[in-house]
Design a protein around this motif. Structure first.
Motif, PDB file in Angstrom:
ATOM      1  N   HIS A 189       0.797  -1.210   0.137  1.00 25.60           N
ATOM      2  CA  HIS A 189       0.179   0.037   0.200  1.00 25.60           C
ATOM      3  C   HIS A 189       0.796   1.190   0.082  1.00 25.60           C
ATOM      4  CE1 HIS A 189      -3.303   2.825   0.777  1.00 25.60           C
ATOM      5  NE2 HIS A 189      -2.551   3.235   2.034  1.00 25.60           N
ATOM      6  N   LYS A 190       1.988   1.294   0.750  1.00 27.92           N
ATOM      7  CA  LYS A 190       2.840   2.433   0.776  1.00 27.92           C
ATOM      8  C   LYS A 190       3.392   2.750  -0.424  1.00 27.92           C
ATOM      9  CE  LYS A 190       6.816   4.491   3.287  1.00 27.92           C
ATOM     10  NZ  LYS A 190       8.019   4.060   4.451  1.00 27.92           N
ATOM     11  N   GLN A 214       0.816   4.550  -2.693  1.00 29.88           N
ATOM     12  CA  GLN A 214       0.583   5.910  -2.262  1.00 29.88           C
ATOM     13  C   GLN A 214       1.896   6.844  -2.917  1.00 29.88           C
ATOM     14  OE1 GLN A 214      -2.070   7.352  -0.886  1.00 29.88           O
ATOM     15  NE2 GLN A 214      -2.708   5.157  -1.559  1.00 29.88           N
ATOM     16  N   ILE A 265       1.327   7.059  -6.420  1.00 24.59           N
ATOM     17  CA  ILE A 265       0.156   8.153  -6.942  1.00 24.59           C
ATOM     18  C   ILE A 265       0.553   9.615  -6.673  1.00 24.59           C
ATOM     19  CG2 ILE A 265      -1.425   7.942  -5.167  1.00 24.59           C
ATOM     20  CD1 ILE A 265      -3.436   7.777  -7.264  1.00 24.59           C
ATOM     21  N   ASN A 266       1.127   9.558  -5.361  1.00 25.11           N
ATOM     22  CA  ASN A 266       1.705  11.021  -5.092  1.00 25.11           C
ATOM     23  C   ASN A 266       2.703  11.557  -6.136  1.00 25.11           C
ATOM     24  OD1 ASN A 266      -0.016  11.037  -2.740  1.00 25.11           O
ATOM     25  ND2 ASN A 266       1.678  10.363  -1.437  1.00 25.11           N
ATOM     26  N   ARG A 314      -6.121  12.011  -9.806  1.00 19.81           N
ATOM     27  CA  ARG A 314      -5.863  10.880  -8.912  1.00 19.81           C
ATOM     28  C   ARG A 314      -6.995   9.660  -9.393  1.00 19.81           C
ATOM     29  NH1 ARG A 314      -2.786  11.195  -4.041  1.00 19.81           N
ATOM     30  NH2 ARG A 314      -1.828  13.081  -3.995  1.00 19.81           N
ATOM     31  N   THR A 327      -5.205   6.635 -11.203  1.00 17.10           N
ATOM     32  CA  THR A 327      -5.841   5.248 -10.842  1.00 17.10           C
ATOM     33  C   THR A 327      -6.356   4.353 -11.614  1.00 17.10           C
ATOM     34  OG1 THR A 327      -6.344   5.989  -8.472  1.00 17.10           O
ATOM     35  CG2 THR A 327      -7.228   3.975  -8.854  1.00 17.10           C
TER      36      THR A 327
END
Length: 208
Positions: free
Chosen positions: A55-56, A59, A62-63, A80, A84
């Motif tokens: 998950h990290k 993130q 996407i950031n 976003r 996604t």
């Protein structure tokens, strides 16, 4: 109006227009099994999500991609959502999401409602005949996920035809097989602006 006036108007249009390589995939006869597989792909709609084991890492991805896209799409929620969907549909089709971002940059400049002079539509500039071949009349190529699902399914089809040769598959996607300009543009955008190295997630790749 004098000629000087129209020359100035035309010059301003050139300066403010982002020229892209509008898609023009060629109509072709599909084998029944190929058409069936592609039809199954575009009709199997699932909610888009980031496809990362960690998950990290998702993130971070996407950031960083959102940062690079910010100048082109100022709205954070919209950026976003697009990113996604790109990550999900590209991964689902066995394509590199960063390469697909490069293709979208070249094809439409991230304009969801772009229409080319040959009728290709949306982010991935999908030709409408594909809806007749592998979709249903209800499919709207301006819909974000529909357009990405079609575009990634079509590029995967061309990758299969070309035995994994991305350069030739990109040529087929754009209707310019055998010409270097389009594949070079997509690969250049991918490597220069969208390449992702998870060991160095904030590498100096800038928006354009």
């Amino acid at each position: 109006m004098n000629k000087r006036y129209w020359f100035l108007v035309f010059s301003l249009l050139l300066l403010n227009t982002n020229f892209t390589f509008a898609g023009a995939q060629k109509e072709e006869t599909l084998a029944d099994n190929v058409a069936s597989a592609m039809r199954g792909s575009v009709n199997n709609a699932n909610p888009p999500r980031l496809v990362f084991k960690d998950h990290k890492e998702g993130q971070l991805w996407i950031n960083e991609m959102s940062r690079r896209l910010q100048k082109r799409i100022p709205d954070d929620w919209e950026r976003r959502k697009i990113l996604t969907s790109v990550h999900y549909e590209a991964t689902r089709a066995g394509l590199d999401p960063q390469m697909v971002l490069g293709l979208i940059e070249v094809e439409s400049g991230f304009r969801r409602y772009a229409v080319s002079n040959v009728g290709a539509k949306g982010l991935m500039q999908v030709m409408p005949f594909w809806v007749r071949y592998i979709g249903t009349a209800e499919h709207n190529l301006f819909d974000l996920t529909t357009n990405l699902r079609y575009g990634c399914t079509i590029l995967r089809h061309y990758m299969n035809i070309e035995n994994g040769n991305l350069y030739r598959a990109l040529g087929r996607y754009n209707g310019s097989l055998g010409q270097a300009k389009y594949p070079n543009a997509v690969i250049g955008a991918w490597k220069n602006r969208w390449h992702w190295d998870k060991s160095n997630p904030t590498q100096e790749k800038t928006s354009w």
